[in-house]
Design an enzyme around this catalytic site. Structure first.
Site, PDB file in Angstrom:
ATOM      1  CG  ASP A 274     -11.607 -54.304 -37.266  1.00 11.05           C
ATOM      2  OD1 ASP A 274     -10.823 -55.173 -36.855  1.00 11.05           O
ATOM      3  OD2 ASP A 274     -11.633 -53.925 -38.444  1.00 11.05           O
ATOM      4  CB  SER A 275     -14.880 -57.758 -33.668  1.00  8.89           C
ATOM      5  OG  SER A 275     -15.674 -57.796 -34.849  1.00  8.89           O
ATOM      6  N   GLY A 276     -12.775 -58.154 -36.277  1.00  9.77           N
ATOM      7  CA  GLY A 276     -12.505 -59.143 -37.320  1.00  9.77           C
ATOM      8  C   GLY A 276     -13.756 -59.594 -38.039  1.00  9.77           C
ATOM      9  N   GLY A 277     -14.909 -59.264 -37.476  1.00  9.97           N
ATOM     10  CA  GLY A 277     -16.167 -59.721 -38.058  1.00  9.97           C
ATOM     11  C   GLY A 277     -16.367 -59.268 -39.492  1.00  9.97           C
TER      12      GLY A 277
ATOM     13  CB  CYS B 253      -0.436 -31.188 -44.460  1.00  9.27           C
ATOM     14  SG  CYS B 253      -0.155 -31.093 -46.248  1.00  9.27           S
TER      15      CYS B 253
ATOM     16  CD  GLN C 206     -24.129 -54.977 -38.258  1.00  7.40           C
ATOM     17  OE1 GLN C 206     -24.739 -54.505 -39.224  1.00  7.40           O
ATOM     18  NE2 GLN C 206     -22.805 -55.018 -38.215  1.00  7.40           N
TER      19      GLN C 206
ATOM     20  CB  CYS D 138      -3.131 -27.067 -46.250  1.00 11.07           C
ATOM     21  SG  CYS D 138      -2.877 -28.724 -45.539  1.00 11.07           S
TER      22      CYS D 138
ATOM     23  CG  HIS E 255      -3.105 -32.798 -48.421  1.00 12.02           C
ATOM     24  ND1 HIS E 255      -3.064 -31.457 -48.084  1.00 12.02           N
ATOM     25  CD2 HIS E 255      -4.343 -33.003 -48.951  1.00 12.02           C
ATOM     26  CE1 HIS E 255      -4.211 -30.889 -48.405  1.00 12.02           C
ATOM     27  NE2 HIS E 255      -5.006 -31.801 -48.932  1.00 12.02           N
TER      28      HIS E 255
ATOM     29  CG  ASP F  10     -13.320 -46.864 -39.274  1.00 10.61           C
ATOM     30  OD1 ASP F  10     -12.781 -47.605 -40.124  1.00 10.61           O
ATOM     31  OD2 ASP F  10     -14.482 -47.069 -38.850  1.00 10.61           O
TER      32      ASP F  10
ATOM     33  CB  CYS G  92       0.151 -27.737 -48.007  1.00  8.66           C
ATOM     34  SG  CYS G  92      -1.115 -28.694 -48.875  1.00  8.66           S
TER      35      CYS G  92
END
Length: 378
Positions: free
Chosen positions: A89-92, A311, A194, A309, A340, A271, A314
């Site tokens: 990400d840009s840091g913004g 993972c 935006q 599951c 998990h 994300d 599990c």
């Protein structure tokens, strides 16, 4: 670049080709803020649970260890021993959310480091330079992220500045990618839409940034105070004005239900810190919704967190044992919970992709939401 493989309504099933490998979309990006997933999770772990792409944070890596150090170490991929795509990400967002006292000018933003208080200046060129040093696969444009419920006059001025900053980001990235000592000369730039919750501002901004013909576009400034209904409405109104033949990324979102609703509205990339943050606090995701492993009813529960599951938690351990580890403050408990949750998210996205491949996403979404709302019986 981006292949649009299939559509169901507005939902897209895609494939994004990069210099660091191909990403099948829709996709969830694991958040490794400082080039690591919180919870003692290794690169080997991430590969084993099906992670396609990670996200790291420009601001945090700039202040520690320093992007110049990362460049000296061969870039972020070599530094963290990860050979698949990375988005920075840009840091913004951090500048506007963490910095507290800050001064916004046309050139950029002056603020103080949250680590040592030193004064830092960051504008579009500085953000691109830092991300070029990190050598991520995808760099995000430097933008201002106004509060979702900010007043219209402020949002209009902010969005206009973000557009001007995008042009500077694009020009600077083209310059950096042409330099001899740039590690990743194929670094990609995504622009950010935006406009808070104002439909007309969002739509106009989407039209403007689409003209930059970038490899991808994000919708920012959501999940920062507005309701879920407002967020879904913004997506319905805005996404149709972003290029269909480019990936769309909804920043910082979200819950499994949020993801289903956003995929239906045309989002490819997601994300969120929820799976890792909640995992560290014993809140675990299952197809029946979330469970809190610290509840007393799990003290002698010998079942896995979720039946079926695959993972690492599990496959081997019981709810009772993981609960004991958490109560005893053993790091293994936190680590198993994070693994998990990340496994759940990555494989939830795989199920979404399978449903889109087979033309049954609408049915899958309805069934998944129904299970989450019903909750676990025991």
């Amino acid at each position: 670049m981006y292949e649009l493989l299939k559509k169901e309504g507005r939902a897209k099933r895609g494939r994004f080709h990069t210099v660091h490998g191909t990403v099948e979309t829709p996709v969830f990006m694991n958040v490794g803020t400082v080039a690591a997933i919180k919870g003692a999770v290794s690169t080997e772990d991430l590969e084993a649970i099906g992670t396609q792409i990670q996200l790291s944070n420009t601001y945090h890596l700039h202040v520690r260890p320093g992007d110049e150090i990362v460049k000296t170490m061969g870039g972020l991929h070599r530094f963290m021993s990860w050979d698949r795509p990375i988005l920075t990400d840009s840091g913004g967002f951090q500048v506007f959310s963490l910095a507290g006292l800050r001064k916004i000018k046309e050139e950029g933003v002056t603020f103080h480091s949250h680590i040592d208080g030193r004064k830092i200046f960051m504008g579009p060129e500085e953000s691109m330079q830092i991300q070029s040093n990190l050598a991520s696969t995808i760099a995000m444009a430097f933008d201002e992220c106004p509060p979702a419920l900010a007043d219209r006059t402020y949002v209009e001025a902010s969005v206009a500045r973000t557009t001007r900053w995008l042009e500077r980001c694009k020009n600077e990235m083209e310059r950096l990618n042409a330099l001899d000592d740039t590690i990743n000369k194929s670094q990609l730039l995504f622009g950010i839409n935006q406009g808070a919750v104002f439909d007309d501002i969002r739509i106009e901004h989407a039209k403007q940034i689409a003209e930059f013909d970038l490899p991808g576009y994000a919708i920012g400034g959501l999940a920062v105070g507005e309701s879920h209904e407002q967020m879904y409405h913004v997506l319905e109104e805005t996404v149709p004005y972003l290029p269909e033949n480019k990936p769309t990324y909804l920043m910082g979102v979200g819950t499994p239900a949020n993801i289903l609703e956003a995929v239906e509205r045309g989002i490819d990339f997601f994300d969120c810190v929820y799976p890792t943050r909640n995992g560290r606090h014993a809140h675990l995701y299952t197809r029946f919704g979330k469970l809190n492993l610290l509840n007393a009813k799990y003290e002698t529960d010998d079942r896995p967190v979720e039946e079926g599951c695959g993972c690492p938690a599990c496959r081997r351990y019981s709810r009772a044992y993981i609960r004991h580890l958490l109560k005893a403050k053993e790091m293994l408990g936190m680590r198993l919970c994070v693994l998990h949750n990340l496994y759940f998210y990555n494989h939830f996205m795989e199920k979404i992709r399978d449903a889109l491949d087979e033309g049954r996403f609408a049915v899958f979404k309805k069934e998944a939401l129904s299970l989450m709302e019903a909750g676990e019986e025991t």
